[in-house]
Design a protein around this motif. Structure first.
Motif, PDB file in Angstrom:
ATOM      1  N   LYS A 138       0.645  -1.267   0.133  1.00 10.88           N
ATOM      2  CA  LYS A 138       0.109  -0.032  -0.129  1.00 10.88           C
ATOM      3  C   LYS A 138       0.718   1.381   0.083  1.00 10.88           C
ATOM      4  O   LYS A 138       0.335   2.316  -0.542  1.00 10.88           O
ATOM      5  N   SER A 139       2.059   1.243   0.760  1.00  8.82           N
ATOM      6  CA  SER A 139       2.751   2.566   0.523  1.00  8.82           C
ATOM      7  C   SER A 139       3.697   2.653  -0.747  1.00  8.82           C
ATOM      8  O   SER A 139       3.984   1.616  -1.320  1.00  8.82           O
ATOM      9  N   PRO A 140       4.499   3.762  -0.908  1.00  8.69           N
ATOM     10  CA  PRO A 140       5.059   3.803  -2.214  1.00  8.69           C
ATOM     11  C   PRO A 140       6.359   2.756  -2.564  1.00  8.69           C
ATOM     12  O   PRO A 140       6.679   2.702  -3.587  1.00  8.69           O
ATOM     13  N   SER A 141       6.923   2.275  -1.552  1.00  7.16           N
ATOM     14  CA  SER A 141       7.858   1.398  -1.455  1.00  7.16           C
ATOM     15  C   SER A 141       7.672   0.020  -0.725  1.00  7.16           C
ATOM     16  O   SER A 141       7.121   0.035   0.339  1.00  7.16           O
ATOM     17  N   ILE A 142       8.446  -1.107  -1.275  1.00  2.00           N
ATOM     18  CA  ILE A 142       8.315  -2.405  -0.395  1.00  2.00           C
ATOM     19  C   ILE A 142       9.442  -1.948   0.595  1.00  2.00           C
ATOM     20  O   ILE A 142      10.209  -1.154   0.670  1.00  2.00           O
ATOM     21  N   GLY A 143       9.450  -2.841   1.758  1.00  2.00           N
ATOM     22  CA  GLY A 143      10.311  -2.795   2.692  1.00  2.00           C
ATOM     23  C   GLY A 143       9.807  -2.907   4.052  1.00  2.00           C
ATOM     24  O   GLY A 143      10.408  -3.660   5.199  1.00  2.00           O
ATOM     25  N   GLY A 144       8.698  -2.256   4.266  1.00  2.00           N
ATOM     26  CA  GLY A 144       7.873  -2.361   5.577  1.00  2.00           C
ATOM     27  C   GLY A 144       8.662  -1.809   6.889  1.00  2.00           C
ATOM     28  O   GLY A 144       9.604  -0.946   6.676  1.00  2.00           O
ATOM     29  N   HIS A 145       8.268  -2.371   7.968  1.00  2.00           N
ATOM     30  CA  HIS A 145       8.661  -1.822   8.947  1.00  2.00           C
ATOM     31  C   HIS A 145      10.123  -2.039   9.177  1.00  2.00           C
ATOM     32  O   HIS A 145      11.223  -1.526   9.849  1.00  2.00           O
ATOM     33  N   MET A 146      10.677  -3.459   8.783  1.00  2.00           N
ATOM     34  CA  MET A 146      12.360  -3.651   8.729  1.00  2.00           C
ATOM     35  C   MET A 146      13.116  -2.634   8.141  1.00  2.00           C
ATOM     36  O   MET A 146      14.380  -2.495   8.571  1.00  2.00           O
ATOM     37  N   SER A 147      12.507  -2.046   7.095  1.00  2.00           N
ATOM     38  CA  SER A 147      13.414  -1.098   6.501  1.00  2.00           C
ATOM     39  C   SER A 147      13.761   0.093   7.378  1.00  2.00           C
ATOM     40  O   SER A 147      14.610   0.983   7.164  1.00  2.00           O
ATOM     41  N   GLN A 148      12.623   0.351   8.430  1.00  2.00           N
ATOM     42  CA  GLN A 148      12.980   1.447   9.305  1.00  2.00           C
ATOM     43  C   GLN A 148      14.013   0.992  10.574  1.00  2.00           C
ATOM     44  O   GLN A 148      14.305   1.935  11.084  1.00  2.00           O
ATOM     45  N   LEU A 149      14.204  -0.253  10.672  1.00  2.00           N
ATOM     46  CA  LEU A 149      15.129  -0.452  11.944  1.00  2.00           C
ATOM     47  C   LEU A 149      16.625  -0.152  11.701  1.00  2.00           C
ATOM     48  O   LEU A 149      16.913   0.008  10.550  1.00  2.00           O
ATOM     49  N   SER A 150      17.052   0.142  12.989  1.00  2.00           N
ATOM     50  CA  SER A 150      18.206   0.418  12.737  1.00  2.00           C
ATOM     51  C   SER A 150      19.322  -0.669  12.786  1.00  2.00           C
ATOM     52  O   SER A 150      19.878  -1.250  11.819  1.00  2.00           O
ATOM     53  N   GLU A 151      19.397  -1.528  13.753  1.00  2.00           N
ATOM     54  CA  GLU A 151      20.035  -2.828  13.861  1.00  2.00           C
ATOM     55  C   GLU A 151      19.015  -3.857  14.368  1.00  2.00           C
ATOM     56  O   GLU A 151      17.937  -3.472  14.729  1.00  2.00           O
TER      57      GLU A 151
END
Lengths: 189, 287, 663, 110
Positions: free
Chosen positions: C171-184
């Motif tokens: 639904k959002s403009p990019s795939i990746g989800g929450h994991m793409s927001q995580l630092s480590e």
């Protein structure tokens, strides 16, 4: 702890009596301590609320007795901060009310509860006889009961000057009704 | 507007000014008060500690008397009284099996039809009128102090939000005051320990006074006689505990609204405080 | 005259203890049409089944009633056994003596009598049973994966590598989800984006995967193997084919002060934007709610700047309908917000943040480039309090369940903070430490022992602000509930994991069940964890319950295996429990009068209009006809039909009334 | 208590309910998945619609509606189902055999 004192009849436990009287199930408490964390008098209590609950969860007579004899249960202000924030929605002040009643009934109330108790008794006596709180009478009665004759002697004259101390009691008309009310509630036991 | 009125014991004695100011303000706003005939004490914080049934019977008698007098809505300005009345009403609603015993004790029928409101709820309804009639805006920084009994337990009182409530702040803004942002709006003042454990009251109320002053409040505004007596009558003990002379006055919300409406400070009972309301005399001429 | 066999099962003690099975078998011999009646300890065992099969042959049975447990349990077992013995499987019925009788009644004569009655009812049904034959339906071997987080990406890659086509909808403009927001990531502390972005690129480049980002599923029709899914492609307001992802439009957009979702409100973005630099696809979208052109009718700077003229202000949403054979839900979760905490200030304190915000603060790609700065004034926080179970395991906040991931990420956060601010103090308020995973508990111990994070067992009652500090009022239950007050610079709430926004709406669109918290329900909590109750729809990741990355990925591969298994056949076999409209010889043709009330009642659009034509080509009448491929056998049309022209195979009027008349 | 299995409440023809009362049942429970949570998407909505009409009609005709209980219970609500069955059987037992219905029907049909 004497784990040997096995309880076949859990009716003996304070926890069971609490559940019967208040509907509060002690097992709901999972010991997170949020009640103690927010309690305005927890630092003055020998047993903070979460400790009271922990001891009751055992259902052992020696722990029940320690709770009934504790001073902390008399310090509860019924401010309801704990119950408002309790994640398990336990009505802690309701339980405290019940435990105090049991402590009195079983003659286990902490000696330092005497003053607090004297105050509440004086309060109720006042309304039993006049229907409304007679503050001067209350204070005088409390002083006699608690033997703190000199407490607040400086405050009364100031209040009198400010018109806040009615020297005569406010009597309601139906005082017989009040007597009747007391007789059929607190006077029953 | 016509509304039932249950002053309660404190408003006849140590908190006379709450009664006086409430009556004066509501009269100025055109509200007619119908006092519950031959009312008794609600049992306050003593009855429920010693006997559960008594703690229901005392308020039930008051509500039953109100029903008999044809009152459908009753104002109990004292936060403790309104809390006790609500608790008893809900307890009887939840446990109808208690009713026969209670009716026997009070010697009259109880229907549970009376709606109980606190002073903030009534003033909130009149907020627009209040701001229109404000002739002497109360241009002070104030700490609005709700205490325990107005908002807790939320399941019983169902009023405002339980933490950081807003109704009194909005009312104070309506009369020109600036409420300070402070975290102790609903912290306990020590309540019924005023006589028996004054040391605890001094400590808890002391924390309130100290923080209110630190955040720049010119007055602490309350809606509960117990809070007021702890913050006012016990100021000597508080100051002794804090080792500092705090002169910030504690005022009832009805007194603040009364001043803003231009009522006589004396009619609002401002002279009865132990901690003097220094600006009360000049409040009437401010604009 | 029927020749029916009755087989009564003791189910060990389950039935045998309360029902006198021997007597029941004896009583059943007297039922008209029953030629054979026996009992056995365990009918479902091999010898039990064999006994039944031999009896079918020996006594030339044409119908069977197995009186045992619930048909939900063993109907397929006994039907298969009956089929193997040479009779039509649908001539076998089960009488439920266990759930309907022995488990709910006391031992006694009446119970035994009731057992016999239950069998009698089913014998009457079997007398009216007709042989039925399974229906074959074709399978569209294209899968749809809904949700492009790490779970959805894994499912898509596994199915695509299995040789099947996949449509990945995000639904959002990019795939990746929450994991793409995580630092480590725990417990190895490897960089989240470094391990995720290769997978994102792989998914985008895979010849079998079609990415549909900025798209949402709007409608689902059909059934397993044959879904028709309508997807709304939201307008990006640019031509994706022309856009090269150069980023000039983003640089020049004058509207730069919009709260950035990817940075959880801790940073800002432009009105035309890509969520983060490694976004896949690296094509911007215009946020029409905040774009100056859409608000005032003026600007169009991006259009002027674009070297390939890719901007399309008049572009509109597009609806695309796709043929899909299987669907995997991987829609993930959301975190409870800090404004859900009255006692912590209803979210008004800027320095009280949630776990995802901390990830952005700690991330090298975040708004502070990974430098610890608190949101209110940018100062480096010297004391940080982490609060686990914030809103989780909290009935009062409506979340009684454990959010599962917080223990681990809180330990990680405290560690990351200590690595970045060496002199800093980190406190963790916790209730229990749930670190049951490979190398998990060791990880928590490392935080405590090596990084000297102070763990305090207790909840926090209140947080308020004083002199620029946050006063955290907690208690230490390991010190008897002693109040603990910490003056902190920043507080991180490990807020509860909740089902995603609109998950219930999506569940209703797909006809899958969900629990009272909005998480999708698995078909069986132990044995069918990646399937839903709706055939052909599968689950992966935190849309089912709180999960961490390893679990999500494992479940994603499990769901992919289910889809690949389904796609290994060209055709599917379905139960012939479908409705039929009767047909008769001319001139009646059918008792159907063509009112088509059934058409409106059918939930599956399975009822079609059939025109009966004379030889001349003239239409004589229009009748209802049911597409057996679409019919799911609910029977709603049967009850609705006014002329009783429709009947449901396996639950026909004749069968049901025969049962009723035997009560 | 006897259970008659149908795929969906949508399959239920309310004639079956009357038939059950006629054949000696003293009470009938109609039950299935909750609205909005239908295993078959929407069959239960149709069942509910027909139930409303059926109930009205039965009331007009003087059928004792305490005999017929309509209640949504999902497959995941075992305890609720047990409670419902116990309540209804208690109630029906208290009402006694429904002979009135069978007398009327008997006079009319048989």
């Amino acid at each position: 702890m004497n784990s040997g004192s096995h309880h076949d009849h859990h009716e003996d436990t304070l926890a069971w009596r609490i559940q019967q009287a208040t509907g509060v199930k002690l097992a709901h408490c999972y010991q997170c301590g949020k009640c103690a964390a927010g309690c305005p008098v927890a630092d003055q209590m020998d047993l903070p609320p979460c400790q009271v609950f922990r001891m009751l969860q055992y259902g052992l007579p020696e722990y029940d007795k320690r709770v009934l004899e504790s001073e902390g249960i008399w310090l509860c202000l019924a401010c309801e901060t704990c119950s408002t924030r309790c994640p398990q929605e336990v009505e802690i002040p309701k339980v405290m009310d019940f435990i105090r009643g049991e402590a009195l009934r079983l003659n286990l109330a902490h000696p330092r509860s005497r003053d607090i108790l004297a105050f509440h008794r004086a309060f109720l006596d006042s309304i039993e006889y006049t229907g409304r709180l007679y503050e001067v009478g209350l204070v005088a009665d409390y002083k006699v009961r608690s033997r703190h004759f000199l407490k607040d002697v400086m405050l009364a004259p100031k209040m009198y000057v400010k018109g806040k101390l009615g020297l005569l009691p406010h009597l309601i008309k139906n005082r017989r009704g009040m007597k009747h009310l007391f007789k059929h509630t607190i006077g029953k036991g | 507007m016509r509304i039932g009125y249950y002053p309660g014991c404190s408003l006849l004695g140590s908190s006379r000014e709450f009664d006086e100011s409430a009556r004066a303000v509501l009269k100025a706003l055109g509200v007619e008060l119908v006092e519950v005939p031959d009312w008794n004490c609600c049992g306050a914080s003593s009855a429920h500690i010693l006997n559960h049934e008594l703690s229901i019977a005392l308020p039930a008698r008051i509500l039953a008397l109100a029903e008999q007098a044809g009152i459908s809505e009753i104002l109990a300005p004292c936060a403790a009284c309104s809390n006790r009345l609500l608790s008893a009403q809900q307890e009887l609603e939840k446990h109808p099996e208690l009713l026969p015993g209670i009716e026997k004790a009070i010697g009259m029928p109880y229907k549970g039809s009376v709606k109980i409101v606190n002073i903030l709820e009534v003033l909130d309804r009149l907020k627009v009128l209040i701001s229109v009639l404000t002739t002497a805006p109360f241009r002070k920084k104030v700490a609005s102090y709700y205490g325990c009994l107005l908002v807790r337990p939320p399941r019983v009182v169902n009023f405002d939000r339980p933490e950081d409530p807003q109704s009194m702040d909005l009312l104070l803004k309506a009369v020109g005051a600036t409420p300070v942002e402070w975290p102790f709006k609903t912290e306990c003042c020590g309540a019924a320990f005023s006589v028996t454990r004054t040391d605890i009251v001094a400590k808890l109320s002391g924390k309130l006074v100290q923080d209110a002053v630190k955040r720049g409040a010119d007055a602490i505004v309350v809606a509960c006689p117990m809070c007021h007596s702890n913050l006012d009558l016990r100021r000597a003990e508080i100051n002794e505990y804090l080792q500092k002379e705090y002169a910030v006055p504690a005022m009832f919300i009805t007194q603040v609204v009364g001043l803003a409406l231009g009522l006589d400070p004396k009619a609002l009972g401002l002279h009865r405080h132990l901690v003097p309301v220094a600006f009360a005399e000049t409040a009437g001429v401010q604009s | 005259m029927s020749r029916i066999g009755v087989f009564t099962c003791h189910c060990g003690e389950n039935i045998g203890a309360t029902v006198d099975c021997v007597k029941v078998a004896e009583m059943c011999k007297d039922i008209p049409g029953v030629v054979h009646s026996v009992e056995y300890k365990y009918m479902c065992s091999d010898p039990g089944q064999r006994q039944m099969q031999e009896a079918i042959k020996e006594h030339k049975l044409d119908g069977v009633v197995v009186a045992a447990c619930s048909p939900r349990m063993h109907e397929p077992t006994f039907r298969r056994a009956a089929g193997d013995a040479g009779i039509n499987p649908y001539m076998c019925e089960m009488a439920n003596l266990r759930e309907h009788c022995s488990w709910v009644h006391e031992k006694g004569e009446a119970t035994t009598q009731k057992a016999a009655d239950l069998i009698r009812v089913l014998v009457e049904k079997v007398k009216h049973n007709e042989p039925l034959h399974p229906i074959k339906v074709p399978v569209t071997r294209t899968a749809m994966v809904i949700g492009g987080g790490v779970g959805g990406i894994q499912v898509a890659l596994d199915i695509a590598n299995g040789g099947h086509k996949v449509v990945l909808v995000e639904k959002s403009p990019s795939i990746g989800g929450h994991m793409s927001q995580l630092s480590e990531t725990f417990p190895t502390l490897d960089c989240s984006q470094c391990i995720l972005t290769p997978r994102m690129v792989e998914a985008a480049q895979h010849p079998n995967i079609t990415l549909m980002t900025y798209s949402e599923v709007e409608k689902v029709d059909g059934f397993i193997g044959n879904f028709k899914v309508t997807v709304r492609k939201k307008a990006r307001k640019l031509d994706e084919h022309l856009c090269t992802g150069c980023g000039l439009c983003i640089q020049k957009c004058p509207n730069k002060k919009i709260s950035d979702e990817f940075n959880e409100g801790l940073g800002t973005r432009t009105a035309i934007y890509v969520p983060f630099p490694q976004a896949v696809p690296n094509k911007p979208v215009i946020d029409t709610l905040n774009c100056t052109y859409y608000k005032t009718g003026k600007c169009k700077v991006c259009e002027k700047m674009c070297p390939t003229n890719a901007i399309r202000f008049d572009q509109e949403d597009e609806l695309v309908t796709l043929d899909i054979g299987a669907i995997v839900l991987a829609t993930g979760f959301k975190l409870m917000k800090t404004d859900a905490f009255p006692e912590y200030g209803y979210g008004k304190h800027k320095d009280i943040i949630d776990g995802m915000q901390f990830e952005r603060l700690a991330s090298a790609s975040g708004p502070t480039s990974g430098v610890m700065k608190r949101p209110s004034d940018g100062r480096s926080p010297e004391t940080v309090v982490f609060i686990a179970c914030s809103g989780s395991r909290d009935r009062a906040k409506g979340v009684p369940y454990c959010s599962k991931i917080c223990c681990m990420y809180t330990a990680k956060h405290a560690m990351l903070y200590k690595h970045k601010v060496h002199s800093g103090k980190a406190y963790v308020f916790y209730m229990d430490i749930r670190a049951a995973g490979k190398d998990y508990d060791e990880f928590v111990r490392r935080a405590i022992e090596e990084d000297e994070v102070k763990y305090i067992r207790g909840r926090v009652s209140k947080i308020y602000e004083e002199d620029g500090k946050l006063i955290v009022m907690g208690a230490d239950t390991l010190m008897g509930g002693e109040p603990v007050v910490i003056k902190a610079d920043m507080v991180v709430l490990a807020t509860a994991v909740q089902s995603n926004d609109r998950s219930e709406e999506l569940a209703q669109t797909l006809h899958v069940s969900y629990d009272s918290y909005g998480f999708f329900a698995e078909a069986h909590p132990k044995l069918r964890p990646v399937e839903t109750n709706t055939a052909g729809i599968f689950l992966a990741g935190a849309c089912q319950a709180p999960r961490d990355i390893p679990e999500t990925v494992a479940q994603a591969s499990g769901a992919a295996a289910k889809v690949v298994g389904l796609f290994s056949n060209e055709e599917l076999t379905r139960e012939p429990i479908v409705a039929v409209v009767n047909r008769q010889a001319a001139p009646v043709y059918s008792t159907c009068v063509g009112c088509f009330i059934c058409q409106g009642a059918c939930p599956y659009q399975a009822i079609e209009q059939e025109e009966i034509m004379a030889r001349s080509g003239e239409v004589i009448m229009t009748l209802a006809r049911i597409n057996p491929g679409l019919c799911q056998g609910c029977g709603t049309c049967v009850a609705t039909c006014r002329t009783k022209a429709i009947d449901l195979q396996g639950f026909s009027n004749e069968q049901l009334y025969a049962e009723l008349m035997t009560l | 208590m006897r259970v008659l299995r149908v795929p969906c409440t949508g399959r239920i023809d309310y004639m079956m309910v009357l038939k059950a009362l006629h054949k000696g049942a003293d009470g009938v429970i109609v039950s299935g998945c909750h609205p909005n949570d239908c295993h078959y998407t929407s069959g239960n909505y149709h069942a509910r619609r027909r139930w409303m009409v059926f109930k009205k009609m039965m009331e007009v005709m003087g059928v004792d509606m305490r005999r017929i209980t309509f209640s949504w219970v999902s497959a995941a609500e075992g305890a609720r189902w047990a409670q419902l069955v116990n309540e209804v059987t208690d109630q029906v037992r208290a009402l006694g055999p429904y002979t009135e219905f069978r007398q009327v029907i008997g006079a009319g049909i048989e």
